[in-house]
Design a protein around this motif. Structure first.
Motif, PDB file in Angstrom:
ATOM      1  N   ARG A  84      -1.410   4.806 -10.459  1.00 40.50           N
ATOM      2  CA  ARG A  84       0.616   6.035 -10.718  1.00 40.50           C
ATOM      3  C   ARG A  84       0.774   6.982 -10.406  1.00 40.50           C
ATOM      4  NH1 ARG A  84       3.451   3.716 -16.342  1.00 40.50           N
ATOM      5  NH2 ARG A  84       2.941   0.770 -15.327  1.00 40.50           N
ATOM      6  N   ILE A  85       0.468   7.799 -10.984  1.00 36.83           N
ATOM      7  CA  ILE A  85       0.771   9.335 -11.539  1.00 36.83           C
ATOM      8  C   ILE A  85       0.172   9.634 -10.022  1.00 36.83           C
ATOM      9  CG2 ILE A  85      -0.089  11.886 -12.741  1.00 36.83           C
ATOM     10  CD1 ILE A  85      -1.272   9.507 -14.882  1.00 36.83           C
ATOM     11  N   LEU A  86      -0.838   9.171  -9.318  1.00 33.86           N
ATOM     12  CA  LEU A  86      -0.917   9.928  -7.968  1.00 33.86           C
ATOM     13  C   LEU A  86       0.424   9.641  -6.889  1.00 33.86           C
ATOM     14  CD1 LEU A  86      -4.188   9.934  -7.484  1.00 33.86           C
ATOM     15  CD2 LEU A  86      -3.398  12.169  -8.068  1.00 33.86           C
ATOM     16  N   ASN A  89       6.076  12.327  -3.284  1.00 27.68           N
ATOM     17  CA  ASN A  89       6.337  12.972  -1.961  1.00 27.68           C
ATOM     18  C   ASN A  89       5.921  14.477  -2.735  1.00 27.68           C
ATOM     19  OD1 ASN A  89       8.036  10.788  -1.040  1.00 27.68           O
ATOM     20  ND2 ASN A  89       8.335  10.161  -3.149  1.00 27.68           N
ATOM     21  N   LYS A  90       5.595  14.953  -3.154  1.00 29.21           N
ATOM     22  CA  LYS A  90       6.038  16.368  -3.738  1.00 29.21           C
ATOM     23  C   LYS A  90       4.578  16.809  -3.195  1.00 29.21           C
ATOM     24  CE  LYS A  90       8.801  17.904  -4.574  1.00 29.21           C
ATOM     25  NZ  LYS A  90      10.370  18.665  -5.099  1.00 29.21           N
ATOM     26  N   ILE A  91       3.273  16.568  -3.487  1.00 28.29           N
ATOM     27  CA  ILE A  91       2.184  17.052  -2.538  1.00 28.29           C
ATOM     28  C   ILE A  91       1.569  16.126  -2.202  1.00 28.29           C
ATOM     29  CG2 ILE A  91       2.156  18.286  -5.116  1.00 28.29           C
ATOM     30  CD1 ILE A  91       0.069  16.780  -6.592  1.00 28.29           C
ATOM     31  N   ASP A  92       0.573  16.342  -1.284  1.00 21.41           N
ATOM     32  CA  ASP A  92      -0.449  14.931  -0.131  1.00 21.41           C
ATOM     33  C   ASP A  92      -1.576  14.770  -0.940  1.00 21.41           C
ATOM     34  OD1 ASP A  92      -1.840  13.603   1.443  1.00 21.41           O
ATOM     35  OD2 ASP A  92      -2.776  15.981   2.746  1.00 21.41           O
ATOM     36  N   VAL A  93      -1.469  13.025  -1.901  1.00 16.58           N
ATOM     37  CA  VAL A  93      -2.404  12.902  -2.758  1.00 16.58           C
ATOM     38  C   VAL A  93      -3.129  12.056  -1.369  1.00 16.58           C
ATOM     39  CG1 VAL A  93      -0.869  12.831  -4.621  1.00 16.58           C
ATOM     40  CG2 VAL A  93      -0.793  11.253  -3.018  1.00 16.58           C
ATOM     41  N   SER A  94      -3.213  12.112  -0.706  1.00 20.35           N
ATOM     42  CA  SER A  94      -3.812  10.940   0.165  1.00 20.35           C
ATOM     43  C   SER A  94      -4.978  10.515  -0.074  1.00 20.35           C
ATOM     44  CB  SER A  94      -3.462  10.756   1.910  1.00 20.35           C
ATOM     45  OG  SER A  94      -2.010  11.345   2.613  1.00 20.35           O
ATOM     46  N   SER A  95      -5.777  11.230   0.149  1.00 13.62           N
ATOM     47  CA  SER A  95      -7.698  12.104   0.026  1.00 13.62           C
ATOM     48  C   SER A  95      -7.684  11.215  -1.425  1.00 13.62           C
ATOM     49  CB  SER A  95      -7.879  13.111   0.520  1.00 13.62           C
ATOM     50  OG  SER A  95      -7.544  13.958  -1.160  1.00 13.62           O
ATOM     51  N   GLN A  96      -6.850  11.505  -2.074  1.00 11.23           N
ATOM     52  CA  GLN A  96      -7.547  11.400  -3.840  1.00 11.23           C
ATOM     53  C   GLN A  96      -6.964   9.980  -3.826  1.00 11.23           C
ATOM     54  OE1 GLN A  96      -4.401  14.528  -5.163  1.00 11.23           O
ATOM     55  NE2 GLN A  96      -6.509  14.062  -7.485  1.00 11.23           N
ATOM     56  N   VAL A  97      -6.391   9.273  -2.996  1.00  9.99           N
ATOM     57  CA  VAL A  97      -5.827   7.852  -3.165  1.00  9.99           C
ATOM     58  C   VAL A  97      -6.694   6.852  -2.448  1.00  9.99           C
ATOM     59  CG1 VAL A  97      -3.457   5.867  -1.918  1.00  9.99           C
ATOM     60  CG2 VAL A  97      -2.858   8.017  -3.710  1.00  9.99           C
ATOM     61  N   ALA A  98      -7.175   7.554  -1.586  1.00 11.04           N
ATOM     62  CA  ALA A  98      -8.368   6.549  -0.590  1.00 11.04           C
ATOM     63  C   ALA A  98      -9.041   6.680  -1.120  1.00 11.04           C
ATOM     64  CB  ALA A  98      -8.069   7.709   0.975  1.00 11.04           C
ATOM     65  N   GLU A  99      -9.945   7.370  -2.434  1.00 10.79           N
ATOM     66  CA  GLU A  99     -10.940   7.902  -3.224  1.00 10.79           C
ATOM     67  C   GLU A  99     -11.033   6.481  -3.897  1.00 10.79           C
ATOM     68  OE1 GLU A  99     -13.272  10.738  -5.372  1.00 10.79           O
ATOM     69  OE2 GLU A  99     -11.939  11.453  -4.940  1.00 10.79           O
ATOM     70  N   GLU A 125       1.495  -0.233  -0.652  1.00 11.05           N
ATOM     71  CA  GLU A 125       2.684   1.438   0.420  1.00 11.05           C
ATOM     72  C   GLU A 125       1.696   1.977   1.149  1.00 11.05           C
ATOM     73  OE1 GLU A 125       5.019   4.747  -2.019  1.00 11.05           O
ATOM     74  OE2 GLU A 125       4.920   3.120  -2.806  1.00 11.05           O
ATOM     75  N   ALA A 126       0.694   2.587   0.274  1.00 13.36           N
ATOM     76  CA  ALA A 126      -0.436   3.154   0.903  1.00 13.36           C
ATOM     77  C   ALA A 126      -1.030   2.851   1.883  1.00 13.36           C
ATOM     78  CB  ALA A 126      -1.679   3.230  -0.037  1.00 13.36           C
ATOM     79  N   ILE A 127      -0.676   1.534   2.449  1.00  8.05           N
ATOM     80  CA  ILE A 127      -1.665   1.165   3.734  1.00  8.05           C
ATOM     81  C   ILE A 127      -0.440   1.524   4.647  1.00  8.05           C
ATOM     82  CG2 ILE A 127      -1.666  -0.868   5.338  1.00  8.05           C
ATOM     83  CD1 ILE A 127      -3.026  -2.279   3.161  1.00  8.05           C
ATOM     84  N   VAL A 128       0.755   1.376   4.538  1.00  9.65           N
ATOM     85  CA  VAL A 128       1.460   1.396   5.587  1.00  9.65           C
ATOM     86  C   VAL A 128       1.953   2.757   5.521  1.00  9.65           C
ATOM     87  CG1 VAL A 128       4.413   1.495   5.310  1.00  9.65           C
ATOM     88  CG2 VAL A 128       3.489  -1.055   4.253  1.00  9.65           C
ATOM     89  N   ARG A 129       1.706   3.814   4.347  1.00 10.29           N
ATOM     90  CA  ARG A 129       2.017   5.615   4.413  1.00 10.29           C
ATOM     91  C   ARG A 129       0.931   6.069   5.127  1.00 10.29           C
ATOM     92  NH1 ARG A 129       4.386   7.970  -0.624  1.00 10.29           N
ATOM     93  NH2 ARG A 129       3.952   9.547   0.270  1.00 10.29           N
ATOM     94  N   GLY A 130      -0.203   5.162   5.805  1.00  7.18           N
ATOM     95  CA  GLY A 130      -0.723   5.536   6.073  1.00  7.18           C
ATOM     96  C   GLY A 130      -1.691   6.463   5.507  1.00  7.18           C
ATOM     97  N   MET A 131      -2.120   5.909   3.970  1.00  7.83           N
ATOM     98  CA  MET A 131      -2.774   7.114   3.459  1.00  7.83           C
ATOM     99  C   MET A 131      -4.381   5.867   3.433  1.00  7.83           C
ATOM    100  SD  MET A 131      -0.731   7.133  -0.242  1.00  7.83           S
ATOM    101  CE  MET A 131       0.397   8.403  -0.071  1.00  7.83           C
ATOM    102  N   ILE A 132      -4.432   4.802   3.293  1.00  6.54           N
ATOM    103  CA  ILE A 132      -5.446   3.892   3.738  1.00  6.54           C
ATOM    104  C   ILE A 132      -5.205   2.583   4.990  1.00  6.54           C
ATOM    105  CG2 ILE A 132      -5.902   4.358   1.513  1.00  6.54           C
ATOM    106  CD1 ILE A 132      -5.615   1.309   0.458  1.00  6.54           C
ATOM    107  N   THR A 133      -6.493   2.653   5.199  1.00  7.28           N
ATOM    108  CA  THR A 133      -6.375   1.471   5.804  1.00  7.28           C
ATOM    109  C   THR A 133      -6.274   0.127   4.810  1.00  7.28           C
ATOM    110  OG1 THR A 133      -8.176   1.028   6.264  1.00  7.28           O
ATOM    111  CG2 THR A 133      -7.384   2.049   7.490  1.00  7.28           C
ATOM    112  N   GLY A 134      -5.264  -1.329   5.764  1.00  6.12           N
ATOM    113  CA  GLY A 134      -6.380  -2.333   5.722  1.00  6.12           C
ATOM    114  C   GLY A 134      -4.716  -3.664   6.014  1.00  6.12           C
ATOM    115  N   ASP A 135      -5.109  -4.417   6.002  1.00  7.25           N
ATOM    116  CA  ASP A 135      -3.695  -5.818   6.143  1.00  7.25           C
ATOM    117  C   ASP A 135      -2.021  -5.647   4.630  1.00  7.25           C
ATOM    118  OD1 ASP A 135      -2.504  -8.037   6.148  1.00  7.25           O
ATOM    119  OD2 ASP A 135      -3.605  -9.440   6.878  1.00  7.25           O
TER     120      ASP A 135
END
Length: 508
Positions: free
Chosen positions: A213-215, A220-230, A370-380
């Motif tokens: 939730r925090i990530l 919108n302010k910092i790139d958290v993609s790698s942390q979210v994917a992890e 949301e993470a999938i739609v924004r391209g942070m992770i893959t999935g349906d």
């Protein structure tokens, strides 16, 4: 003569030593075993959990719930929140209550460290983050390292830290808690755990779900993609809520807590409605319309029929029940010209509710979609979205399974392929699911801008985007120096918090 003086001195010294010894013995004798100077960590747990849950409940009927238009008031003390007529005094207890609670959370951590009970330290860290995450989401910059330490010499006035730094510190604490819980043997005993009944695996899932939730809050302010994917791609290291059984929901003990008076049958009206139509609060027009437009089966769970339609239906069952939400920001003149029996109060189901939804499984699934739609992770994303909405419906036993299936089969409940439309669907469902949790709804609405909310033209200002520091906290010299340095003045309700994207606007 000199010998007499020495003798007198010896007698005096001996007497003082006797008195000192007697006082020492007296203090030992008068230690009250029923009022120890410190208490076991477990005895503090029920209080810190219930106090934070109460803050969440209060946020729905208070400022956040009205700012984000879950609720509106038709009169009374809380009406001023709906018209944004607010001052520091409006938020006095909203600030003081959680900050007092953090003192006890700090005690849990300290006692756990002293007694070599790492599992209690992990729970303490998680609860520190949860409580202060509510505060920073609402107020922006807050004290984190020094929060709840006003009894420590030199820390009577805690120093402030930026929201960006606070989020980073919260992530560190949650990672530490996750690591502690991962290292335990499984034989540890947690007493007086009113949230998870001692299930440390569920506490661990809560820690990682809260981290997610925090990530996403700061995404919108910092790139958290790698942390979210992890987190999403390593369930062994970062277990999350896997079903509604894992979600953070406090079930109140209705024989003893302060909700007892409210939900007991003897305190309900005798007209068969299960609600009090005379109450000042009403479900908002935004919420009722959002549910009614899709025949959402959550509508009769969230809202009661209007009193007028209830009375007509009682006289003649063929008369339909009507649901109508109150518009936001009505002026005193407008309120005097309307009939409050034309608007829906919260339903009898909500009135009887004995659960506080601190963080839901639906929220995690919507964040995943949301993470999938924004391209942070893959999935349906569509399948995850459907799972999320179904879980939101199923958390209400009053909704029949056939109604859930019919609702989920609607074409407009399929996640769109267009990114912007899909995100709007996800964020609107997050707003709907967070009903009864004004804090989360208010924070996520400021992060996303959805749903689009409007207020009466008689309200002269935009919807607030942060809470105001309480009037007594505004006397903290460290807050004064912090806001002067970073803002040039004391901040107000129109100053965006750090996580809110600059492109987001709240104009009419």
């Amino acid at each position: 003569m000199q010998k007499q003086i020495m003798k007198k001195n010896l007698i005096y010294v001996a007497g003082m030593l006797f008195l000192a010894s007697a006082c020492s013995d007296f203090e030992e004798i008068n230690i009250n075993p029923n009022n120890p100077s410190t208490v076991p960590a477990n005895l503090l747990l029920p209080t810190v959990i219930s106090v934070s849950a109460s803050s969440v409940e209060g946020s729905e009927l208070g400022a956040a719930g009205q700012f984000v238009q879950h609720m509106n008031y038709i009169g009374g003390y809380n009406e001023s929140f709906g018209r944004f007529n607010i001052t520091g005094a409006s938020f006095r207890e909203e600030w003081n209550g959680p900050m007092r609670n953090i003192k006890d959370v700090n005690q849990i951590i300290s006692i756990a460290e002293a007694n070599n009970q790492p599992w209690y330290k992990a729970i303490g860290l998680i609860w520190k983050v949860y409580t202060l995450s509510l505060m920073t989401d609402a107020y922006g910059d807050i004290p984190y390292d020094e929060a709840g330490k006003g009894d420590v010499n030199g820390l009577e006035f805690p120093h402030y830290q930026s929201q960006e730094e606070v989020y980073s510190l919260m992530i560190e604490d949650l990672k530490e808690a996750n690591g502690i819980l991962a290292s335990l043997s499984g034989s540890e005993t947690v007493d007086d755990d009113i949230l998870y009944n001692g299930d440390l695996n569920k506490w661990r899932k809560f820690a990682n779900s809260l981290m997610l939730r925090i990530l996403m809050r700061e995404s919108n302010k910092i790139d958290v993609s790698s942390q979210v994917a992890e987190i999403f791609n390593n369930s062994g290291e970062y277990p999350l809520f896997q079903s509604s059984d894992d979600q953070a929901v406090l079930v109140y003990n209705n024989t003893s807590d302060f909700y007892y008076w409210y939900i007991q049958p003897e305190n309900r009206p005798d007209d068969g409605s299960g609600v009090t139509f005379g109450d000042n609060y009403r479900v908002s027009e935004a919420m009722v319309d959002s549910l009614a437009v899709r025949n959402d089966p959550r509508l009769p769970v969230y809202a009661a029929p209007t009193k007028k339609s209830f009375d007509r239906n009682k006289e003649n069952p063929s008369e339909p029940l009507e649901y109508r939400g109150q518009p936001a920001g009505l002026s005193a003149l407008q309120q005097s010209s309307i009939d409050k029996d034309d608007y829906s109060v919260p339903s009898s189901i909500i009135r009887s509710e004995s659960r506080s939804f601190l963080m839901t499984y639906t929220e995690i699934m919507l964040l995943k979609a949301e993470a999938i739609v924004r391209g942070m992770i893959t999935g349906d994303a569509a399948a995850v979205f459907a799972d999320a909405v179904r879980a939101s419906l199923e958390k209400w036993p009053a909704i029949a399974q056939d109604d859930i299936d019919a609702f989920m089969a609607r074409p407009d409940m399929v996640l769109a392929s267009d990114e912007n439309t899909a995100l709007a669907q996800i964020w609107t469902q997050a707003w709907i699911d967070s009903y009864l949790n004004g804090f989360e709804a208010f924070a996520n609405w400021r992060r996303t801008g959805y749903p689009k909310l409007y207020v009466s033209e008689t309200v002269s200002s935009n919807i607030p985007v942060r809470y105001i520091y309480s009037d007594n906290e505004q006397n903290n010299p460290n807050l004064i120096s912090w806001t002067t340095e970073h803002y040039g003045r004391m901040v107000n309700e129109n100053d965006m918090v750090w996580f809110q994207p600059q492109r987001w606007n709240n104009q009419r």
